[in-house]
Design a protein around this motif. Structure first.
Motif, PDB file in Angstrom:
ATOM      1  N   MET A   7       0.877  -1.322  -0.063  1.00 56.09           N
ATOM      2  CA  MET A   7      -0.065   0.181   0.088  1.00 56.09           C
ATOM      3  C   MET A   7       1.019   1.517  -0.216  1.00 56.09           C
ATOM      4  O   MET A   7       0.642   2.022  -0.768  1.00 56.09           O
ATOM      5  N   HIS A   9       3.932   1.344  -1.059  1.00 59.48           N
ATOM      6  CA  HIS A   9       4.567   1.512  -2.511  1.00 59.48           C
ATOM      7  C   HIS A   9       3.615   2.106  -3.290  1.00 59.48           C
ATOM      8  O   HIS A   9       3.965   3.157  -3.977  1.00 59.48           O
ATOM      9  N   SER A  10       2.470   1.877  -3.505  1.00 56.01           N
ATOM     10  CA  SER A  10       1.543   2.368  -4.406  1.00 56.01           C
ATOM     11  C   SER A  10       1.173   3.810  -4.253  1.00 56.01           C
ATOM     12  O   SER A  10       1.170   4.515  -5.247  1.00 56.01           O
ATOM     13  N   SER A  45       4.075   5.764  -5.482  1.00 55.41           N
ATOM     14  CA  SER A  45       4.167   5.642  -6.979  1.00 55.41           C
ATOM     15  C   SER A  45       3.122   6.787  -7.615  1.00 55.41           C
ATOM     16  O   SER A  45       3.346   7.454  -8.356  1.00 55.41           O
ATOM     17  N   THR A  46       1.809   6.608  -6.743  1.00 55.83           N
ATOM     18  CA  THR A  46       0.976   7.744  -7.450  1.00 55.83           C
ATOM     19  C   THR A  46       1.345   9.178  -7.084  1.00 55.83           C
ATOM     20  O   THR A  46       1.088   9.940  -7.858  1.00 55.83           O
ATOM     21  N   GLU A  68       4.578  10.062  -7.022  1.00 55.23           N
ATOM     22  CA  GLU A  68       5.429  10.299  -8.082  1.00 55.23           C
ATOM     23  C   GLU A  68       4.840  10.554  -9.600  1.00 55.23           C
ATOM     24  O   GLU A  68       5.039  11.641 -10.142  1.00 55.23           O
ATOM     25  N   LEU A  87      -8.332   5.654  -3.969  1.00 52.98           N
ATOM     26  CA  LEU A  87      -7.246   4.888  -3.358  1.00 52.98           C
ATOM     27  C   LEU A  87      -7.202   5.579  -1.882  1.00 52.98           C
ATOM     28  O   LEU A  87      -6.679   4.870  -0.985  1.00 52.98           O
TER      29      LEU A  87
END
Lengths: 212, 212
Positions: A1, A3-4, A7-8, A10, A30
């Motif tokens: 979670m 990580h995601s 990434s979002t 970024e 999310l």
């Protein structure tokens, strides 16, 4: 979670033209999920830690009752000072197979409980390691019938020793061996308490497993 | 997770022609999360459903063994055709309190198992209702010592009836009542099997609770 979300973030920082309604819409479902989880985490882990502490205290109580039952039964022996119509003058726990099984089962349960204490501590310190919790639950569930069987078989024999059975022509031996019978009865009661504590331990473990 | 970082890098590299690739790549950091959820949901619920089916089958087996044990014990009675040195000519289950408790406990366990079947079906149809699962686990955990105590007390008495005990001056009555003893022994075995099934049911419920 985590990580995601990184990434979002970024992806939200880098591309300028694509940050239209789509990306904002897309990221919204999310975010609530992640914030909800981080907000809910502390109470759940506090509850789990509390259940872990209850588990630890119950285990120490069960160690006391299991070892008390085993030693009370194992050290009981009564020598009669007078001659009776019976052939025996001495009553030991190993005269009856049910009592021998009782000592073995309660000593085993006590040893298992001592060995389980470190795992119980792990469940307090790291409430999210559900493997240890599940393992304790499985072994506790196996210990319930072991201790109950020992207590119940001994109780059946003690009942017979107290009251006898006229149908089967079995006489009550407690009239002669009253001290022996009293100590054995105490051991049986301690063993039933151990069994009850094991049942509560299983339910506590199940309650701790529920919230994952 | 590697997917999302890769895709953001790619989306950073390729700036302008995003109108068609946007839909696929901008949503890529999100999609893994959502597709992961929808992809993971079926295996977990399939696993739970499988555990529910196992639970249901085990319950039906336990109903058979529990009621078989209760009826075998309850209907056993042997009349001796000849006169012996004993005062009794007939052996019934209610001559011994342990056997009476055996019939009551096994009949109770059988009745509980029948009543628990609808809840077991609920756990198959709706695997995410953990309240029903937790309730079954608690009652199964309580049933384990009940059935084990009944089986174990009866086993202690049957052992005594088979072998007697010279120390306590209790004679083996199975030499006379051999049919009675054989049926009672069968009932005890069936009850121990019931107890074992209950232990497995508790572990299955715990495994189903684990993944929530």
């Amino acid at each position: 979670m985590d990580h995601s979300t990184h990434s979002t973030k970024e992806s939200g920082d880098i591309p300028i033209p694509m940050t239209d309604s789509k990306s904002s819409k897309a990221s919204s479902p999310l975010m609530p999920a992640t914030t909800n989880k981080t907000a809910k985490q502390p109470p759940v882990s506090r509850l789990k830690r509390g259940l872990g502490v209850v588990d630890f205290i119950l285990r120490i109580c069960a160690i006391v009752t299991a070892l008390a039952a085993a030693t009370a039964m194992g050290t009981t022996s009564q020598q009669l000072p007078f001659f009776t119509q019976f052939f025996r003058f001495k009553a030991d726990y190993d005269d009856l197979p049910a009592f021998t099984f009782f000592v073995i089962a309660n000593a085993t349960a006590g040893a298992y409980l001592v060995l389980s204490l470190p795992f119980s501590i792990v469940c307090i310190v790291r409430p999210h390691i559900i493997g240890a919790r599940l393992m304790l639950l499985v072994f506790d569930t196996i210990a319930v019938p072991l201790v109950t069987a020992a207590a119940s078989a001994a109780a059946a024999i003690v009942y017979l020793a107290h009251n006898g059975n006229s149908n089967a022509n079995w006489v009550a031996i407690c009239r002669q061996f009253d001290d022996f019978c009293q100590r054995v009865s105490g051991a049986v009661v301690a063993s039933f308490i151990t069994s009850l504590i094991f049942v509560v331990l299983v339910i506590v473990s199940a309650a701790a497993l529920r919230r994952n």
